[in-house]
Design a protein around this motif. Sequence first.
Motif, mmCIF file in Angstrom:
data_model
loop_
_atom_site.group_PDB
_atom_site.id
_atom_site.type_symbol
_atom_site.label_atom_id
_atom_site.label_comp_id
_atom_site.label_asym_id
_atom_site.label_seq_id
_atom_site.Cartn_x
_atom_site.Cartn_y
_atom_site.Cartn_z
ATOM 1 N N ALA A 284 0.844 -1.189 0.000
ATOM 2 C CA ALA A 284 0.000 0.000 0.000
ATOM 3 C C ALA A 284 0.880 1.240 0.000
ATOM 4 C CB ALA A 284 -0.925 0.005 1.218
ATOM 5 N N VAL A 285 0.344 2.314 -0.553
ATOM 6 C CA VAL A 285 0.973 3.635 -0.485
ATOM 7 C C VAL A 285 -0.040 4.570 0.158
ATOM 8 C CG1 VAL A 285 2.014 5.528 -1.778
ATOM 9 C CG2 VAL A 285 2.312 3.169 -2.568
ATOM 10 N N GLY A 286 0.425 5.431 1.063
ATOM 11 C CA GLY A 286 -0.495 6.326 1.748
ATOM 12 C C GLY A 286 0.079 7.710 1.976
ATOM 13 N N ALA A 287 -0.802 8.673 2.127
ATOM 14 C CA ALA A 287 -0.472 10.072 2.418
ATOM 15 C C ALA A 287 -1.799 10.791 2.618
ATOM 16 C CB ALA A 287 0.309 10.711 1.264
ATOM 17 N N LYS A 288 -1.760 12.061 2.921
ATOM 18 C CA LYS A 288 -2.982 12.847 2.872
ATOM 19 C C LYS A 288 -3.348 13.038 1.406
ATOM 20 C CE LYS A 288 -5.198 17.123 4.412
ATOM 21 N NZ LYS A 288 -5.057 18.415 5.150
ATOM 22 N N SER A 289 -4.589 12.704 1.055
ATOM 23 C CA SER A 289 -4.986 12.692 -0.344
ATOM 24 C C SER A 289 -5.224 14.099 -0.886
ATOM 25 C CB SER A 289 -6.268 11.875 -0.518
ATOM 26 O OG SER A 289 -6.858 12.103 -1.779
ATOM 27 N N PRO A 290 -4.642 14.435 -2.047
ATOM 28 C CA PRO A 290 -4.940 15.727 -2.675
ATOM 29 C C PRO A 290 -6.313 15.752 -3.340
ATOM 30 C CG PRO A 290 -3.420 14.475 -4.036
ATOM 31 C CD PRO A 290 -3.607 13.689 -2.772
ATOM 32 N N LEU A 291 -6.941 14.581 -3.509
ATOM 33 C CA LEU A 291 -8.279 14.528 -4.102
ATOM 34 C C LEU A 291 -9.364 14.726 -3.048
ATOM 35 C CD1 LEU A 291 -9.885 13.989 -6.742
ATOM 36 C CD2 LEU A 291 -9.922 11.567 -6.093
ATOM 37 N N THR A 292 -9.171 14.114 -1.857
ATOM 38 C CA THR A 292 -10.212 14.140 -0.823
ATOM 39 C C THR A 292 -9.856 14.996 0.387
ATOM 40 O OG1 THR A 292 -9.315 12.244 0.387
ATOM 41 C CG2 THR A 292 -10.812 11.767 -1.456
ATOM 42 N N ASN A 293 -8.569 15.351 0.557
ATOM 43 C CA ASN A 293 -8.061 15.999 1.776
ATOM 44 C C ASN A 293 -8.256 15.114 3.005
ATOM 45 O OD1 ASN A 293 -6.965 18.463 0.817
ATOM 46 N ND2 ASN A 293 -9.032 19.267 0.555
ATOM 47 N N GLN B 214 -4.971 6.278 0.664
ATOM 48 C CA GLN B 214 -4.294 4.983 0.663
ATOM 49 C C GLN B 214 -4.723 4.197 -0.559
ATOM 50 O OE1 GLN B 214 -3.896 0.833 1.047
ATOM 51 N NE2 GLN B 214 -5.854 1.632 1.728
ATOM 52 N N SER B 215 -3.788 3.510 -1.184
ATOM 53 C CA SER B 215 -4.103 2.705 -2.360
ATOM 54 C C SER B 215 -3.143 1.530 -2.432
ATOM 55 C CB SER B 215 -3.990 3.561 -3.628
ATOM 56 O OG SER B 215 -4.359 2.806 -4.757
ATOM 57 N N GLU B 216 -3.675 0.386 -2.861
ATOM 58 C CA GLU B 216 -2.882 -0.839 -2.936
ATOM 59 C C GLU B 216 -2.505 -1.175 -4.375
ATOM 60 O OE1 GLU B 216 -4.592 -4.247 -0.684
ATOM 61 O OE2 GLU B 216 -6.219 -2.828 -0.333
ATOM 62 N N ALA B 217 -1.448 -1.969 -4.512
ATOM 63 C CA ALA B 217 -1.071 -2.505 -5.821
ATOM 64 C C ALA B 217 -0.493 -3.898 -5.640
ATOM 65 C CB ALA B 217 -0.052 -1.606 -6.512
ATOM 66 N N GLY B 218 -0.591 -4.677 -6.695
ATOM 67 C CA GLY B 218 0.059 -5.984 -6.732
ATOM 68 C C GLY B 218 1.335 -5.908 -7.557
ATOM 69 N N GLY B 219 1.635 -7.012 -8.223
ATOM 70 C CA GLY B 219 2.845 -7.055 -9.033
ATOM 71 C C GLY B 219 4.009 -7.685 -8.310
ATOM 72 N N PHE B 220 5.201 -7.062 -8.455
ATOM 73 C CA PHE B 220 6.433 -7.629 -7.916
ATOM 74 C C PHE B 220 7.215 -6.648 -7.049
ATOM 75 C CE2 PHE B 220 5.205 -9.895 -11.663
ATOM 76 C CZ PHE B 220 5.514 -11.221 -11.404
ATOM 77 N N LYS C 230 2.105 -1.864 -15.312
ATOM 78 C CA LYS C 230 0.766 -2.444 -15.420
ATOM 79 C C LYS C 230 0.104 -2.751 -14.092
ATOM 80 C CE LYS C 230 2.883 -5.605 -17.716
ATOM 81 N NZ LYS C 230 3.292 -6.765 -18.559
ATOM 82 N N HIS C 231 0.747 -2.438 -12.971
ATOM 83 C CA HIS C 231 0.171 -2.621 -11.646
ATOM 84 C C HIS C 231 0.090 -1.238 -10.994
ATOM 85 C CE1 HIS C 231 0.850 -6.926 -12.156
ATOM 86 N NE2 HIS C 231 2.084 -6.626 -12.519
ATOM 87 N N PHE C 232 -1.044 -0.938 -10.336
ATOM 88 C CA PHE C 232 -1.307 0.456 -9.975
ATOM 89 C C PHE C 232 -1.774 0.651 -8.545
ATOM 90 C CE2 PHE C 232 -1.805 -0.167 -14.440
ATOM 91 C CZ PHE C 232 -1.043 0.867 -14.972
ATOM 92 N N ASN C 233 -1.161 1.629 -7.867
ATOM 93 C CA ASN C 233 -1.751 2.257 -6.686
ATOM 94 C C ASN C 233 -2.619 3.380 -7.254
ATOM 95 O OD1 ASN C 233 1.330 1.537 -5.991
ATOM 96 N ND2 ASN C 233 0.015 1.079 -4.233
ATOM 97 N N GLY C 234 -3.902 3.057 -7.516
ATOM 98 C CA GLY C 234 -4.686 3.901 -8.391
ATOM 99 C C GLY C 234 -5.399 5.068 -7.751
ATOM 100 N N ARG C 235 -5.969 4.880 -6.574
ATOM 101 C CA ARG C 235 -6.923 5.862 -6.084
ATOM 102 C C ARG C 235 -6.271 6.893 -5.164
ATOM 103 N NH1 ARG C 235 -12.519 5.007 -6.677
ATOM 104 N NH2 ARG C 235 -11.938 6.803 -7.929
ATOM 105 N N ASN C 236 -6.996 7.980 -4.929
ATOM 106 C CA ASN C 236 -6.620 9.010 -3.950
ATOM 107 C C ASN C 236 -5.533 9.979 -4.405
ATOM 108 O OD1 ASN C 236 -7.172 7.152 -0.838
ATOM 109 N ND2 ASN C 236 -8.553 8.396 -2.042
ATOM 110 N N GLY C 237 -5.032 9.863 -5.638
ATOM 111 C CA GLY C 237 -4.096 10.864 -6.153
ATOM 112 C C GLY C 237 -2.711 10.822 -5.558
#
Length: 636
Positions: A81-90, A94-100, A184-191
């Motif tokens: 997971a990657v996390g911070a204060k979101s610039p989209l929601t304030n 937090q957003s997860e990704a798979g891959g390697f 091709k693997h993404f921590n997509g949401r929350n900016g």
Amino acid sequence: MKLAFGYNGRVLHVDLSAERIEVENVSDEFYRTYMGGSGLIGYYLLKMMKPGIDPLGPDNVLVFAPGALTGAPLGGMCRFAVGAKSPLTNAFGQSEAGGFWGPELKRAGFDGIVIRGKACKPVYLYINDGDVSICGAGDLWGKKTGEVQDAIRDRHKDPAIRVAQIGPGGENLVRYACITNELKHFNGRNGLGAVMGSKNLKAIAVRGKKQIPIADHKLMSEISKKFGSTVMENPLTRGLYESGTAASVLGNNAAGILPTKNFRYGEFDRAEAISAKAMNEKILVAREGCYACPVRCKRAVKSDRYGVEPRFGGPEYETLASFGSLCLVDDIEVIAKANQMCNEYTLDTISTGMTIAFAMECFEANILTGDDTDGIELTFGNGEALLAMIEKIAKREGFGDVLAEGSKRASEIIGKGSEKFVLTAKGQELPMHEPRGKYSLALAYAASERGADHMVAAHDTMVASKDQYGFKEIMPLGILEPESPTVFSNLKVRTFAYLSMWWSFFNAAGICDFVPVPRSSMPIKDVVDAMCAFTGWQTSAFELMKVGERALVLARMFNAREGFDVKEDTLPERLFSPLEKGPLSGNSLSEEEFQEALQIYYAMMNWDERGIPTRGKLSELGLDWIAEDDGQGYSI
């Protein structure tokens, strides 16, 4: 200092402003309390970040956090997971990704990375078997992701380096920019890609060759072999292998819950054209997967017509719906091109599609005209306009600069009644799942600390019948009776509460949702045994559920500190209006029943009527330190 197996006992701290690198030694007890993923993120954000900071300023803290089982030799144990204060929601981001990338970071000697400050010029981090360097990235800034991955691997003469990075969308601070690894693997949401961009951090390149220590190799091998031999017995998992997440398109369409025309309809009359069948027949070239996983749910696609390359993977269900049915686009190759553009620029495909669909409805209502949209005819069904607007958003050119703010902020700029076409929760665009046909999603979207999110609990349809494999296997959690997807009841709320803790534990442990029950075939006992085998802890489902609950409460306390309460746990007005087309035509959520269910959920979680955890709940979870910190700007 006693240390669990499965961990390195080291968290990397990087201050980009001071160009300082430090390593924190972490105890077994700390890991057992916070584990990883969102638990680790919540701890560091609350400990290290002052309330009220600008999410795109240097004071934001950016955390990369694999889970307890990330890197275990077992299918699906790959996520971070990657996390911070979101610039989209304030809010809590937090957003997860798979891959390697997650397993590689552990193999390189670290269980997490905490990043502060802002580099004075573009940089990337290079982590190689415990050695860490801050490298100049001036020549990489402005380049798309494929070029950057190639350049970093060439520079260090190692094609096996795993690269997590942002593209121009992150550099240009698009508020829903994402982070990609392996293209091709993404921590997509929350900016969170915009947070990287605000720090002048282009990428984190990782190479590790050490073996992650395992407490019980024999037991871990037994669990892995069992999962590998039984995984395809589950029809949901077999469908993922055969069709990827795209398998959901036709099923959701038949059920009347495929978001269509900006959530006005639940049915797309051309759904076949954007389905898994269409993808398999026209553009699919390979089935791919993540670290150690036999499911292989990822697609790789190719289109000569649009220059779509397999190295960028292929569209997931969310992308097929957000660029397809939501915008009434029925060309699978256009959608594949839109997906690749988002991968190259690092834009979240859900928010990108939702924001463009919002603009299309404004265009249809004559709130916007071609004069506003740089001459682009933003009509529903116009695939070429979709592609043109993605380019403008990523570069923040013309009207794309408005849409780069997300649909909620864009509406505030446009005005003229456009707010009625915005579908967000806490400012984050809705995912491609219809709450008017799956009522627990109403709670998931409204109550999620990170804004509208479909990945916070199992969906109603997974636990709607006693005959379902998934339902039978979650009974050890105390969920003994199924419930219809389209009711609000105390049983529905309790099931959602228990499964939200179970899903939250997946995040903290680094487990893919497509591996354990109820979404797939791995029983609860095997998940618990895998934790014991990897870490050496003698644990239980009770302790693991508490880890999941603790992570939820950390995120909610972060939001409380930022001023969020029940007022922000809301849904867009459209969901309380009837669907206009499809098998569920006329269905809508009852606002009164939704509000009652929300308050019951708060009470079940031991949160007060504002949705803020009580002092007793904080004490029960060992989080007294939050309540005792009287300088954080909130009250309990």
